[in-house]
Design a protein around this motif. Structure first.
Motif, PDB file in Angstrom:
ATOM      1  N   VAL A 300       0.859  -1.233   0.063  1.00  0.00           N
ATOM      2  CA  VAL A 300      -0.029  -0.015   0.050  1.00  0.00           C
ATOM      3  C   VAL A 300       0.880   1.280   0.010  1.00  0.00           C
ATOM      4  N   ALA A 301       2.140   1.126   0.854  1.00  0.00           N
ATOM      5  CA  ALA A 301       2.775   2.281   0.760  1.00  0.00           C
ATOM      6  C   ALA A 301       3.374   2.758  -0.379  1.00  0.00           C
ATOM      7  N   VAL A 302       3.838   1.782  -1.329  1.00  0.00           N
ATOM      8  CA  VAL A 302       4.145   2.107  -2.643  1.00  0.00           C
ATOM      9  C   VAL A 302       3.292   2.419  -3.757  1.00  0.00           C
ATOM     10  N   GLY A 303       1.986   2.207  -3.562  1.00  0.00           N
ATOM     11  CA  GLY A 303       1.011   2.578  -4.289  1.00  0.00           C
ATOM     12  C   GLY A 303       0.185   1.326  -4.864  1.00  0.00           C
ATOM     13  N   TYR A 304       0.327   0.151  -4.252  1.00  0.00           N
ATOM     14  CA  TYR A 304      -0.251  -0.970  -4.826  1.00  0.00           C
ATOM     15  C   TYR A 304      -1.426  -1.460  -3.760  1.00  0.00           C
ATOM     16  N   GLU A 305      -2.505  -1.210  -3.991  1.00  0.00           N
ATOM     17  CA  GLU A 305      -3.752  -1.704  -2.984  1.00  0.00           C
ATOM     18  C   GLU A 305      -3.885  -3.155  -2.846  1.00  0.00           C
ATOM     19  N   ASP A 306      -3.526  -3.810  -4.150  1.00  0.00           N
ATOM     20  CA  ASP A 306      -3.648  -5.201  -4.277  1.00  0.00           C
ATOM     21  C   ASP A 306      -2.303  -5.965  -4.073  1.00  0.00           C
ATOM     22  N   PRO A 307      -2.081  -6.333  -2.577  1.00  0.00           N
ATOM     23  CA  PRO A 307      -0.934  -7.059  -2.304  1.00  0.00           C
ATOM     24  C   PRO A 307      -0.563  -8.124  -3.183  1.00  0.00           C
ATOM     25  N   THR A 308      -1.645  -9.037  -3.704  1.00  0.00           N
ATOM     26  CA  THR A 308      -1.470 -10.187  -4.618  1.00  0.00           C
ATOM     27  C   THR A 308      -0.472  -9.711  -6.000  1.00  0.00           C
ATOM     28  N   PHE A 309      -1.235  -8.505  -6.471  1.00  0.00           N
ATOM     29  CA  PHE A 309      -0.467  -7.952  -7.803  1.00  0.00           C
ATOM     30  C   PHE A 309       0.880  -7.628  -7.451  1.00  0.00           C
ATOM     31  N   PHE A 310       1.133  -6.783  -6.228  1.00  0.00           N
ATOM     32  CA  PHE A 310       2.270  -6.300  -5.733  1.00  0.00           C
ATOM     33  C   PHE A 310       3.424  -7.502  -5.604  1.00  0.00           C
TER      34      PHE A 310
END
Length: 336
Positions: A300-310
């Motif tokens: 989330v901190a780097v801009g990805y609300e979806d941890p799976t995609f991150f």
């Protein structure tokens, strides 16, 4: 992340090499530690390593290579000293071998220096009586010698890095390549985790089972004279976590989307989305190296609300999962 002003004085580390020592640790430590904060703009503390021996004259190491020390035992201004590995034949004894070196080590410890050994260099510290009653790491092949000659030492052959007493001012390491762990530990302790992680990437120190990709950093964008793109680059450095960042970049540029993407790629060598992803992954790597936050929070901190995609993106870019990256790059502390 705020950083303190760069200290004026470098950390002075004396690396002690004996005629019974090899050259891998001495030369390796000198090169790795000497590459700390070499950039004139670096904010971390620089290190000044010095190769020390009993006398300044060149001598043959235990492996037959020539060693030319930069200083002799008359130097006494080190903040850290490191005793390198010691090779003794089965019929040789350490008794009475290093009186001058032992005195030099003791003087540094008494003056408040951090005293370290790498691999079998712990034998000299044991011979000096500094390891009595405390835990110590060394090469596993030294187990019999420690058991027979230094029964008061709590020998820990399974340890890579060991706090061996004196209020954290005595550190021993085990294994022939443990000098690498010691180098990163010292850089992390005195220069910060970020600098230790940078040096680890530079020299590929640590677990290399996944190849070089986990050590790679974002390639520096090429220099260019496009003022519009430079303005957008400056903005995105502080706003990479913005939702739909490429659209925001297009809007700030005042160009059409097609023209912006073409000019951005021509100027930087990156497509806009690749540029943002690279910035985000670099920030994620820094957080994983230095902070104890959950992977989901990093995402989330780097801009990805979806941890799976991150996680998928991170692995595609680095070759490892965020969890694996954190495990391999965190600076080793004393096992408790």
């Amino acid at each position: 992340m705020a950083t303190a002003a760069r200290p004026a004085e470098p950390l002075r580390i004396s690396i002690l090499s004996l005629p019974e020592s090899g050259t891998m640790a001495a030369f390796g430590l000198h090169e790795v530690l000497g590459n700390t904060a070499t950039d004139a703009d670096a904010l971390s503390r620089p290190i000044r390593p010095v190769l020390v021996a009993r006398k300044r004259g060149a001598f043959r190491s235990s492996t037959g290579l020539q060693v030319t020390p930069e200083a002799d035992l008359g130097c006494s201004d080190a903040d850290v000293i490191i005793v390198c590995d010691i090779h003794l034949a089965s019929d040789e004894t350490p008794e009475g071998r290093w009186p001058d070196e032992i005195g030099w080590v003791r003087r540094h410890l008494e003056r408040g220096a951090l005293v370290c050994s790498t691999c079998s260099g712990a034998v000299l510290l044991a011979e000096a009586g500094l390891l009595e009653g405390v835990e110590a790491a060394s090469h596993w092949s030294m187990a019999d010698l420690f058991r027979e000659r230094y029964p008061g030492v709590k020998f820990r052959p399974e340890r890579i890095l060991c706090d061996s007493g004196h209020g954290g001012r005595l550190v021993t390491t085990g294994g022939a390549s443990s000098w690498q762990e010691l180098a990163l530990y010292l850089i992390g302790r005195f220069c910060g985790a970020e600098e230790a992680a940078r040096v680890a990437r530079l020299f590929l120190l640590g677990d290399r089972s996944h190849g070089q990709l986990p050590f790679a950093s974002m390639a520096r964008p090429r220099q260019h004279g496009d003022a519009v793109i430079s303005k957008v680059q400056a903005w995105v450095v502080d706003n990479y976590a913005t939702a739909i960042p490429v659209s925001a970049m297009v809007e700030r540029s005042g160009l059409s989307e097609r023209s912006f993407k073409r000019r951005f790629s021509a100027a930087t060598g990156y497509a806009p989305v690749e540029y943002v992803q690279s910035l985000r992954i670099e920030e994620a790597k820094q957080m994983l190296e230095t902070e104890d936050v959950a992977i989901e929070e990093v995402s989330v901190a780097v801009g990805y609300e979806d941890p799976t995609f991150f996680r998928r993106l991170f692995k595609r870019r680095t070759g490892v999962t965020p969890g694996q990256y954190r495990k391999r790059t965190r600076i080793r502390t004393f096992p408790m």
